[in-house]
Design a protein around this motif. Structure first.
Motif, short mmCIF file in Angstrom:
data_model
loop_
_atom_site.label_atom_id
_atom_site.label_comp_id
_atom_site.label_asym_id
_atom_site.label_seq_id
_atom_site.Cartn_x
_atom_site.Cartn_y
_atom_site.Cartn_z
N LEU A 26 78.10 -20.25 11.53
CA LEU A 26 79.11 -20.60 12.59
C LEU A 26 79.21 -19.54 13.69
CD1 LEU A 26 82.02 -21.86 10.11
CD2 LEU A 26 80.24 -23.45 11.61
N THR A 27 79.36 -20.18 14.82
CA THR A 27 80.07 -19.12 15.93
C THR A 27 81.49 -19.23 15.89
OG1 THR A 27 80.11 -20.84 17.61
CG2 THR A 27 78.15 -19.50 17.21
N ALA A 28 82.14 -18.47 16.85
CA ALA A 28 83.55 -18.31 16.70
C ALA A 28 84.05 -19.95 17.00
CB ALA A 28 84.18 -17.54 17.66
N VAL A 29 83.68 -20.46 17.91
CA VAL A 29 83.91 -21.81 18.60
C VAL A 29 83.84 -22.89 17.56
CG1 VAL A 29 83.49 -23.62 20.41
CG2 VAL A 29 83.66 -21.17 20.98
N THR A 30 82.45 -23.12 17.01
CA THR A 30 82.37 -24.03 16.05
C THR A 30 83.04 -23.49 14.55
OG1 THR A 30 80.17 -22.76 15.12
CG2 THR A 30 79.96 -24.24 16.76
N GLY A 31 83.39 -22.48 14.29
CA GLY A 31 84.12 -21.91 13.24
C GLY A 31 85.53 -22.49 13.59
N LEU A 32 85.91 -22.53 14.74
CA LEU A 32 87.34 -22.98 15.15
C LEU A 32 87.39 -24.31 14.81
CD1 LEU A 32 89.96 -21.58 15.90
CD2 LEU A 32 89.54 -22.47 18.33
N ALA A 81 97.77 -11.56 12.03
CA ALA A 81 97.28 -10.28 11.96
C ALA A 81 96.78 -10.00 10.64
CB ALA A 81 98.44 -9.50 12.45
N SER A 82 97.39 -10.29 9.54
CA SER A 82 97.28 -9.98 8.19
C SER A 82 95.80 -10.51 7.76
CB SER A 82 98.52 -10.39 7.19
OG SER A 82 97.98 -10.06 5.89
N TYR A 83 95.58 -11.71 8.21
CA TYR A 83 94.38 -12.15 7.73
C TYR A 83 93.09 -11.71 8.71
CZ TYR A 83 95.89 -15.43 4.21
OH TYR A 83 96.34 -15.64 2.77
N ARG A 84 93.40 -11.30 9.78
CA ARG A 84 92.34 -10.63 10.65
C ARG A 84 92.01 -9.20 10.01
NH1 ARG A 84 92.06 -6.82 14.75
NH2 ARG A 84 90.77 -7.53 16.60
N GLN A 85 93.03 -8.57 9.28
CA GLN A 85 92.74 -7.22 8.69
C GLN A 85 91.95 -7.76 7.34
OE1 GLN A 85 93.03 -4.68 10.05
NE2 GLN A 85 94.13 -5.18 11.59
N GLN A 254 87.30 -13.02 13.27
CA GLN A 254 88.34 -12.31 13.66
C GLN A 254 88.95 -13.47 15.06
OE1 GLN A 254 87.62 -8.19 13.68
NE2 GLN A 254 89.10 -8.00 12.05
N ARG A 255 87.73 -13.38 15.84
CA ARG A 255 88.00 -14.12 17.18
C ARG A 255 88.42 -15.57 16.78
NH1 ARG A 255 82.27 -12.43 19.66
NH2 ARG A 255 82.86 -10.22 20.22
N ALA A 256 87.87 -16.40 15.85
CA ALA A 256 88.36 -17.54 15.40
C ALA A 256 89.94 -17.56 14.90
CB ALA A 256 87.49 -18.11 14.46
N GLU A 257 90.12 -16.51 14.22
CA GLU A 257 91.36 -16.47 13.60
C GLU A 257 92.43 -16.32 14.52
OE1 GLU A 257 94.16 -16.73 10.70
OE2 GLU A 257 91.95 -16.59 9.78
N VAL A 258 92.18 -15.51 15.52
CA VAL A 258 93.42 -15.29 16.68
C VAL A 258 93.23 -16.48 17.39
CG1 VAL A 258 93.68 -13.80 18.71
CG2 VAL A 258 92.88 -12.58 16.63
#
Length: 613
Positions: A26-32, A81-85, A254-258
């Motif tokens: 996945l990329t950030a977009v397809t992951g989203l 923020a937590s799951y990004r970490q 991380q980008r997908a999560e944000v």
């Protein structure tokens, strides 16, 4: 003589670069699109859950919709923020399970894993039934067929995910974009309205606003907060499935999560603002989102676009589970808490057994509930809050151990999040306990007990196999190969040839019965064997009862007892037909013999397949 040369770093024309599998990630977009459908679709029922609780306090209570939503949005920011970490600290995925295993303890990590497994399975069932419920609301004639529709949607999503997570993202990215775009347009247009454009949808429906309004107390606000937190389900899915992203996996995840947190937060707050602006009241039989679309855009084609997009996304939000659960099952299998088959990966980076297991259990839930959403909703969302709380506590300990720059602020943030999600867990469990949540309270320890039982079984197997220890050096033993035969054919010749290649001695065995017909067949075989003279003795195994596997297994036991220093192999010849359907014509004698020998002896079993081309 010519010499083929290539430029440095170039690949020869007749050689393909090795397939690392990155194109199936996945990329950030397809992951989203693949992993956030659950969270995105929650805007269809999150604000409604808040409004329905606050309606008990009358119109005054509805005035607290925005403050409660802002509190939930604040918790969403903490979780993102937590799951990004978590993504950065645990790039192998696993989310709260991985965090708890490292920082809280093994048993607690199993509780987190069990809660996530239950939530993922329930998410599939709830998402599919909710989507089909929206369809049957628009087309009442389909209501009696809702179970078959649910199973059909489940089969469709399963088939897409068996093609790979990237394929599922490509399929689902369009409805995701349409849904999010429609909601954002609804919010933007509604903010410029001084009042509702239309109330056609709610006209004629009874209001659920309490007549004898109560005061807005802390308990009511707490219940509204806990109910609205259902909109946060799915936030953890990206952290659970980090290995499914392309390199650099951590940054893309991380980008997908944000992005998920930002889009979801904007939609939740925007819808709550419109609820207050239009003084919307919940009514029976019409969703809050439908009333908002009617009030903001009017009862026209745009209204139906939003309803249709909501229906599709609700049904497809089950895909979040198909993206996150197989990775979690892989980690549990790798740690010996689930059968190792869940750690196997097929083509296109698919954990096929995890996908099929999720589909099977979800189908069982759909049959159990009869395709009724209300039967499943009380069980939903409790598991994910348990996982949220454990992950937050684990991250507090993570910061205390790491003590990097600004660790106190990060630990305080995670600690505050743990308190909020812990309170939400307790309130939701108590509120929905009698409605069916007690099943989750029972299922969690049972699932943890199952994990422990599997782990102990693997421990015993590992001890017997001597895993982790250097074994004795291999040595040669005398070998005897036993070949069951019933007639002379090319298959018999191939079997004896293979047996002579494998062992020092070869014996052919045939089972004989007392019936005259069988005795005549035996005598014919012995005469043919003597005429053929393959250099291999033919041993009779007399049997009074018509059994095939047991006499051969008994003979193998006798040989092993008489010659303990001999390695015995049973070579079972089998013809493999050219056509798949022709396998139905086989007598399955080989399978019967293999089963009996495997069950009653320690002999090596070799099944020789002779292809009939």
């Amino acid at each position: 003589m010519s010499v083929l040369t290539t430029e440095p770093g170039a690949t020869p024309a007749d050689e393909e670069p090795p397939d690392t599998g990155e194109r199936h990630r996945l990329t950030a977009v397809t992951g989203l699109a693949a992993l956030s459908l659950d969270a995105m679709a929650s805007v269809a029922y999150g604000p409604e859950a808040i409004v329905l609780v606050l309606a008990a306090a009358g119109a005054h209570g509805l005035g607290f919709t925005l403050p409660v939503t802002l509190a939930i949005a604040g918790l969403l920011a903490v979780l993102v923020a937590s799951y990004r970490q978590v993504i950065a600290a645990f790039p192998d995925g696993g989310g709260s399970y991985a965090v708890a295993k490292t920082h809280v303890g093994v048993r607690t990590s199993l509780v987190a894993a069990a809660s996530l497994v239950l939530d993922y399975v329930l998410n599939v069932a709830v998402a599919v039934t909710a989507g089909v419920a929206a369809l049957t609301s628009a087309f009442p004639a389909l209501y009696d067929d809702r179970l078959w529709l649910c199973l059909g949607v489940l089969m469709l999503i399963t088939a897409v995910n068996l093609r790979g997570i990237v394929e599922s993202a490509r399929v689902f990215i369009v409805p995701t974009v349409v849904f999010v775009g429609s909601i954002l347009v609804l919010i933007a247009v509604g903010l410029f309205r001084s009042g509702p454009v239309s109330t056609v949808t709610a006209d004629g429906h009874a209001s659920v606003l309490a007549d004898n309004a109560t005061t807005v107390g802390a308990l009511l606000l707490l219940k509204a907060f806990a109910s609205g937190c259902a909109a946060l389900t799915g936030v953890e899915a990206i952290a659970n499935a980090v290995p499914s992203f392309r390199v650099p996996r951590v940054k893309r995840a991380q980008r997908a999560e944000v992005a998920l947190g930002a889009v979801l937060g904007v939609m939740l707050i925007g819808l709550s603002v419109l609820i207050g602006r239009f003084h919307l009241q919940p009514v029976e039989g019409v969703t809050v989102l439908a009333q908002l679309a009617d009030a903001s855009l009017g009862h026209n084609w745009a209204f139906y676009v939003i309803q249709f997009a909501t229906m599709i996304l609700l049904a497809l939000s089950a895909n979040t589970s198909f993206g996150g659960l197989p990775v979690l099952l892989k980690l549990l299998a790798r740690d010996n808490y689930l059968p190792h088959v869940f750690a196997l990966k097929a083509d296109r980076q698919v954990h096929r057994h995890g996908v099929l297991a999720l589909a099977f259990v979800s189908a069982a839930l759909l049959v159990f509930s009869g395709g009724d959403t209300n039967t499943l909703v009380p069980l939903f969302a409790i598991g994910v809050f348990v996982g949220f709380t454990i992950a937050q506590v684990g991250m507090v300990r993570h910061w205390r151990l790491e003590q990097g720059t600004g660790w106190r602020g990060k630990a305080l943030l995670n600690g505050f999040g743990a308190v909020l999600t812990g309170v939400a867990t307790v309130v939701v469990t108590l509120e929905k306990f009698q409605e069916g949540a007690w099943l989750i309270v029972i299922a969690l320890p049972l699932l943890v007990a199952a994990f422990v039982a599997v782990h102990r079984a693997y421990g015993r197997i590992g001890e017997r196999l001597g895993l982790g220890r250097i074994p004795e050096p291999p040595h040669r033993e005398r070998s005897l190969v036993i070949v069951p035969v019933s007639s002379l054919s090319r298959l018999t010749s191939e079997a004896l040839t293979a047996a002579a290649s494998l062992g020092d001695e070869v014996r052919a065995v045939t089972v004989c019965y007392p019936d005259p017909e069988d005795r005549a067949t035996l005598h014919a075989l012995e005469r043919a064997w003597a005429d053929w003279d393959p250099g291999v003795s033919l041993v009779r195994l007399a049997c009074e009862r018509r059994s095939l596997g047991r006499p051969i297994a008994a003979y193998v036991r006798e040989v092993m007892a008489a010659e303990p220093a001999t390695r015995v192999t049973v070579l079972i010849p089998e013809a493999e037909p050219e056509r798949l359907w022709q396998r139905l014509l086989q007598n399955q004698r080989g399978a019967v013999v293999a089963h009996a020998v495997r069950r009653e002896t320690d002999a090596v079993i070799c099944r020789l397949r002779f292809r009939l081309l």
